[in-house]
Design a protein around this motif. Structure first.
Motif, PDB file in Angstrom:
ATOM      1  N   MET A 176     -17.248   6.862  10.860  1.00 16.68           N
ATOM      2  CA  MET A 176     -17.484   7.266   9.426  1.00 16.68           C
ATOM      3  C   MET A 176     -16.128   7.349   8.591  1.00 16.68           C
ATOM      4  SD  MET A 176     -21.130   9.534   9.523  1.00 16.68           S
ATOM      5  CE  MET A 176     -20.744  10.355  11.285  1.00 16.68           C
ATOM      6  N   SER A 177     -15.428   8.393   9.132  1.00 16.55           N
ATOM      7  CA  SER A 177     -14.052   8.650   8.480  1.00 16.55           C
ATOM      8  C   SER A 177     -13.338   7.279   8.148  1.00 16.55           C
ATOM      9  CB  SER A 177     -13.202   9.620   9.484  1.00 16.55           C
ATOM     10  OG  SER A 177     -14.019  10.720   9.548  1.00 16.55           O
ATOM     11  N   VAL A 178     -12.982   6.652   9.231  1.00 16.88           N
ATOM     12  CA  VAL A 178     -12.304   5.312   9.107  1.00 16.88           C
ATOM     13  C   VAL A 178     -12.817   4.283   8.102  1.00 16.88           C
ATOM     14  CG1 VAL A 178     -10.890   3.334  10.160  1.00 16.88           C
ATOM     15  CG2 VAL A 178     -11.223   5.640  11.210  1.00 16.88           C
ATOM     16  N   GLY A 179     -13.996   4.151   8.052  1.00 20.66           N
ATOM     17  CA  GLY A 179     -14.977   3.515   7.246  1.00 20.66           C
ATOM     18  C   GLY A 179     -14.974   3.802   6.000  1.00 20.66           C
ATOM     19  N   SER A 180     -15.051   5.187   5.491  1.00 23.42           N
ATOM     20  CA  SER A 180     -14.794   5.674   4.229  1.00 23.42           C
ATOM     21  C   SER A 180     -13.328   5.482   3.833  1.00 23.42           C
ATOM     22  CB  SER A 180     -14.941   7.242   4.228  1.00 23.42           C
ATOM     23  OG  SER A 180     -14.599   7.598   2.784  1.00 23.42           O
ATOM     24  N   PHE A 181     -12.205   5.411   4.639  1.00 21.94           N
ATOM     25  CA  PHE A 181     -10.837   5.088   4.448  1.00 21.94           C
ATOM     26  C   PHE A 181     -10.627   3.528   4.047  1.00 21.94           C
ATOM     27  CE2 PHE A 181      -6.883   3.435   5.796  1.00 21.94           C
ATOM     28  CZ  PHE A 181      -6.042   4.065   5.260  1.00 21.94           C
ATOM     29  N   LYS A 182     -11.316   2.920   4.938  1.00 22.61           N
ATOM     30  CA  LYS A 182     -11.612   1.392   4.752  1.00 22.61           C
ATOM     31  C   LYS A 182     -11.927   0.936   3.302  1.00 22.61           C
ATOM     32  CE  LYS A 182     -14.685  -1.133   5.579  1.00 22.61           C
ATOM     33  NZ  LYS A 182     -15.611  -1.643   4.857  1.00 22.61           N
ATOM     34  N   ASN A 183     -13.069   1.510   2.889  1.00 22.33           N
ATOM     35  CA  ASN A 183     -13.865   1.350   1.633  1.00 22.33           C
ATOM     36  C   ASN A 183     -12.882   1.447   0.412  1.00 22.33           C
ATOM     37  OD1 ASN A 183     -16.031   0.501   2.967  1.00 22.33           O
ATOM     38  ND2 ASN A 183     -17.226   2.680   2.725  1.00 22.33           N
ATOM     39  N   ILE A 210       0.908  -1.277  -0.024  1.00 24.64           N
ATOM     40  CA  ILE A 210      -0.014  -0.046  -0.087  1.00 24.64           C
ATOM     41  C   ILE A 210       0.857   1.140  -0.112  1.00 24.64           C
ATOM     42  CG2 ILE A 210      -1.595   1.161   1.298  1.00 24.64           C
ATOM     43  CD1 ILE A 210      -2.663  -1.484   2.304  1.00 24.64           C
ATOM     44  N   SER A 211       0.736   1.924  -0.930  1.00 26.84           N
ATOM     45  CA  SER A 211       1.493   3.334  -1.228  1.00 26.84           C
ATOM     46  C   SER A 211       1.151   4.294  -0.211  1.00 26.84           C
ATOM     47  CB  SER A 211       1.506   3.641  -2.615  1.00 26.84           C
ATOM     48  OG  SER A 211       0.224   4.049  -3.142  1.00 26.84           O
ATOM     49  N   GLU A 212       2.121   5.276   0.096  1.00 23.54           N
ATOM     50  CA  GLU A 212       1.812   6.556   0.838  1.00 23.54           C
ATOM     51  C   GLU A 212       0.775   7.309   0.062  1.00 23.54           C
ATOM     52  OE1 GLU A 212       1.628  10.457   2.007  1.00 23.54           O
ATOM     53  OE2 GLU A 212       2.508   9.961   0.313  1.00 23.54           O
ATOM     54  N   SER A 213       0.705   7.310  -1.235  1.00 28.63           N
ATOM     55  CA  SER A 213      -0.273   8.233  -1.983  1.00 28.63           C
ATOM     56  C   SER A 213      -1.438   7.504  -1.931  1.00 28.63           C
ATOM     57  CB  SER A 213       0.448   8.300  -3.371  1.00 28.63           C
ATOM     58  OG  SER A 213       0.189   6.945  -4.002  1.00 28.63           O
ATOM     59  N   LEU A 214      -1.666   6.224  -1.728  1.00 27.96           N
ATOM     60  CA  LEU A 214      -3.063   5.734  -1.688  1.00 27.96           C
ATOM     61  C   LEU A 214      -3.540   6.024  -0.254  1.00 27.96           C
ATOM     62  CD1 LEU A 214      -5.126   3.761  -2.607  1.00 27.96           C
ATOM     63  CD2 LEU A 214      -4.099   1.934  -1.860  1.00 27.96           C
ATOM     64  N   VAL A 215      -2.618   5.917   0.734  1.00 29.38           N
ATOM     65  CA  VAL A 215      -3.137   6.155   2.225  1.00 29.38           C
ATOM     66  C   VAL A 215      -3.529   7.670   2.050  1.00 29.38           C
ATOM     67  CG1 VAL A 215      -2.452   6.457   4.549  1.00 29.38           C
ATOM     68  CG2 VAL A 215      -1.644   4.384   3.148  1.00 29.38           C
ATOM     69  N   ARG A 216      -2.632   8.573   1.599  1.00 32.43           N
ATOM     70  CA  ARG A 216      -2.838   9.947   1.752  1.00 32.43           C
ATOM     71  C   ARG A 216      -4.103  10.444   0.951  1.00 32.43           C
ATOM     72  NH1 ARG A 216      -0.581  12.527  -2.169  1.00 32.43           N
ATOM     73  NH2 ARG A 216       0.995  11.499  -1.798  1.00 32.43           N
ATOM     74  N   GLU A 217      -4.379   9.569  -0.307  1.00 36.06           N
ATOM     75  CA  GLU A 217      -5.808   9.914  -1.131  1.00 36.06           C
ATOM     76  C   GLU A 217      -6.845   9.623  -0.229  1.00 36.06           C
ATOM     77  OE1 GLU A 217      -4.931   8.263  -4.924  1.00 36.06           O
ATOM     78  OE2 GLU A 217      -3.169   9.588  -5.214  1.00 36.06           O
ATOM     79  N   ASN A 218      -6.763   8.447   0.190  1.00 40.60           N
ATOM     80  CA  ASN A 218      -8.086   7.715   0.714  1.00 40.60           C
ATOM     81  C   ASN A 218      -8.345   8.650   2.355  1.00 40.60           C
ATOM     82  OD1 ASN A 218      -9.123   5.709  -0.683  1.00 40.60           O
ATOM     83  ND2 ASN A 218      -7.330   4.437   0.174  1.00 40.60           N
ATOM     84  N   ILE A 219      -7.494   9.028   2.898  1.00 38.02           N
ATOM     85  CA  ILE A 219      -7.914   9.549   4.301  1.00 38.02           C
ATOM     86  C   ILE A 219      -8.182  11.085   3.786  1.00 38.02           C
ATOM     87  CG2 ILE A 219      -5.299  10.676   4.612  1.00 38.02           C
ATOM     88  CD1 ILE A 219      -8.033   9.181   7.073  1.00 38.02           C
ATOM     89  N   THR A 220      -7.551  11.698   2.954  1.00 38.32           N
ATOM     90  CA  THR A 220      -7.848  13.064   2.617  1.00 38.32           C
ATOM     91  C   THR A 220      -9.486  12.936   1.877  1.00 38.32           C
ATOM     92  OG1 THR A 220      -5.857  13.792   1.945  1.00 38.32           O
ATOM     93  CG2 THR A 220      -7.598  15.322   1.139  1.00 38.32           C
TER      94      THR A 220
END
Length: 177
Positions: A116-123, A7-17
């Motif tokens: 809700m935030s972590v659920g959206s990130f997880k999705n 899992i790339s940092e960009s995927l993590v950043r894009e998902n949490i943003t």
């Protein structure tokens, strides 16, 4: 089955943003913007909340984990005064009503926003091929405290500006099997 280390940092950043923007806009009518990014080992990685000497602002911290092909925890830090504002907006209550209801109602509201935030990130992770499930949210309260990750965890810290307030996400993801 993909490994978490892929899992790339960009995927993590894009998902949490996306997750923070969507949840705070939809639930609170607040726009948010990514302000700073830090990863484990960078000088900016700690503390996630700026500390002014001994005058540390109290925080409400929601946390939800995710397990599956991706494993981790996300801590959502909000200053207490912003947590109360979020509670008022989320529940349609006045500040006096929130004060009368007590810290439990603030904890419940921040737990729901975190979930809700972590659920959206997880999705977003699931859509990228890392199926995982959420754990039950929990709340921490305090000031000047530190969460130390295990040595095999990767840490990503993102700060967001939201309505003149700061939200910090501290993401700990375990790498490898």
């Amino acid at each position: 089955m993909p490994a978490t280390q892929e899992i790339s940092e960009s995927l993590v950043r894009e998902n949490i943003t996306r997750a923070i923007a969507d949840v705070f806009k939809t639930m609170l009518g607040q726009s948010s913007a990514l302000a700073t990014t830090a990863t484990q080992g960078s000088e900016a990685s700690w503390p996630p909340i700026p500390v002014d000497g001994a005058n540390c602002a109290p925080q409400v911290v929601g946390t939800v984990g995710f397990i599956g092909d991706a494993n981790g925890l996300i801590y959502l830090y909000l200053p207490v005064h912003f947590a109360k504002i979020c509670t008022c907006q989320l529940l349609g209550m006045s500040e006096a009503e929130v004060d009368e209801a007590g810290d439990e109602v603030v904890n419940d509201a921040i737990g729901e926003l975190t979930n809700m935030s972590v659920g959206s990130f997880k999705n977003g992770l699931c859509d990228a091929g890392y199926p995982c499930m959420l754990t039950i949210p929990s709340i921490l309260r305090g000031s000047n405290f530190c969460v130390e990750p295990i040595s095999s965890a990767q840490r990503y810290i993102y700060s967001f500006e939201c309505g003149g307030h700061k939200i910090v996400t501290d993401i700990l993801m375990k790498t490898g099997n």
